[in-house]
Enzyme design. Structure first.
Site, PDB file in Angstrom:
ATOM      1  N   ASP A 104     -81.117  17.628  49.925  1.00 52.46           N
ATOM      2  CA  ASP A 104     -80.742  18.816  49.146  1.00 52.46           C
ATOM      3  C   ASP A 104     -80.181  18.388  47.793  1.00 52.46           C
ATOM      4  O   ASP A 104     -79.697  17.259  47.646  1.00 52.46           O
ATOM      5  CB  ASP A 104     -79.649  19.612  49.879  1.00 52.46           C
ATOM      6  CG  ASP A 104     -80.116  20.120  51.231  1.00 52.46           C
ATOM      7  OD1 ASP A 104     -81.341  20.268  51.411  1.00 52.46           O
ATOM      8  OD2 ASP A 104     -79.248  20.353  52.093  1.00 52.46           O
TER       9      ASP A 104
HETATM   10  N1  URA Z   1     -79.376  17.782  56.174  1.00 47.91           N
HETATM   11  C1  URA Z   1     -78.972  18.667  55.251  1.00 47.91           C
HETATM   12  O1  URA Z   1     -78.410  19.700  55.584  1.00 47.91           O
HETATM   13  N2  URA Z   1     -79.195  18.389  53.961  1.00 47.91           N
HETATM   14  C2  URA Z   1     -79.771  17.233  53.541  1.00 47.91           C
HETATM   15  O2  URA Z   1     -79.921  17.024  52.329  1.00 47.91           O
HETATM   16  C3  URA Z   1     -80.184  16.316  54.509  1.00 47.91           C
HETATM   17  C4  URA Z   1     -79.979  16.613  55.830  1.00 47.91           C
END
Ligand code: URA
Length: 236
Positions: A104
């Site tokens: 993310d």
């Molecule tokens: N899980 C998440 O919630 N976000 C990420 O970026 C990676 C794994």
């Protein structure tokens, strides 16, 4: 490639020896920028396109990189608004490169980038390799979280598909390490939401046994070593 003799270039990019290259030249099977050539010693520049029987020859093997993703950078090859992880790989030709497991925009840490589709497919395949995350939460993590993660959780919107068993190790009241075998959308955040908590900070430390190099500051990257490439290939 700065400049390289044509016969050397062809012997590096095909199974043919330099003496065989001379025969290929005599037979008119090699072309540079579409023109038949005869001179084995022709100096090639990096713009020149060499073909053998019409197939483009290229020196480049598959490429593999790790990057320490800072917050605010998107795990995409292109984005109209934000910087992308590929923008950070400044000196590398982005052609064919893709991300083996996205993070993310606000998640930091290890991102693997390659142009080897089979390799990234193996790295990402559910149940094949673990990813390790360091998590900070808004509220204290209850003692039974370990068991809840191990048993699998029903995420909002995917209640019929519980998560694969995941490991959780508490490091402090609001800090834990989490090992996942799969990579669903926002998975760590949704798993903590499923137990009534909220992720404040998320950092990926390792994927498929490949550890984020602590010498890399946020935004820095380096090629993977042959051992790291092999770790991604083998089943854990
Ligand atoms: N899980 C998440 O919630 N976000 C990420 O970026 C990676 C794994």
């Amino acid at each position: 490639m700065r400049t390289m003799r044509l016969d050397k270039f062809v012997s590096h990019t095909t199974p043919h020896s330099r003496s065989e290259v001379r025969l290929l030249l005599r037979a008119g099977r090699l072309r540079v920028n579409g023109q038949p050539v005869k001179d084995a010693g022709l100096a090639l520049g990096h713009e020149d396109a060499v073909t053998l029987d019409g197939t483009l020859l290229t020196l480049r093997g598959p490429r593999y990189f790790m990057l320490n993703k800072p917050a605010g950078v998107v795990s995409a090859t292109e984005d109209g608004e934000h910087r992308t992880v590929l923008d950070l790989l400044r000196d590398e030709d982005p052609d064919g490169l893709h991300i083996a497991g996205r993070l993310d925009i606000d998640t930091t840490g290890l991102v693997l980038i390659t142009d080897d589709g089979q390799w990234s497919h193996r790295v990402k395949a559910p149940g094949r390799h673990e990813k390790r995350y360091r998590v900070q939460t808004a509220r204290p993590i209850p003692d039974d979280a370990e068991a809840q993660f191990a048993n699998g959780l029903r995420l909002r919107g995917e209640e019929d598909q519980p998560t694969l068993p995941a490991r959780l190790q508490k490091l402090g009241p609001c800090e834990a390490l989490v090992w996942l075998q799969e990579g669903r959308y926002h998975q760590v955040k949704r798993m903590f939401a499923a137990i009534g908590n909220h992720v404040e900070c998320l950092h990926r430390e390792a994927v498929a046994g490949i550890e984020l190099d602590l010498a890399l500051s946020p935004g820095e990257w380096r090629p993977l070593t042959p051992l790291e490439v092999a770790l991604g290939q083998t089943k854990a």
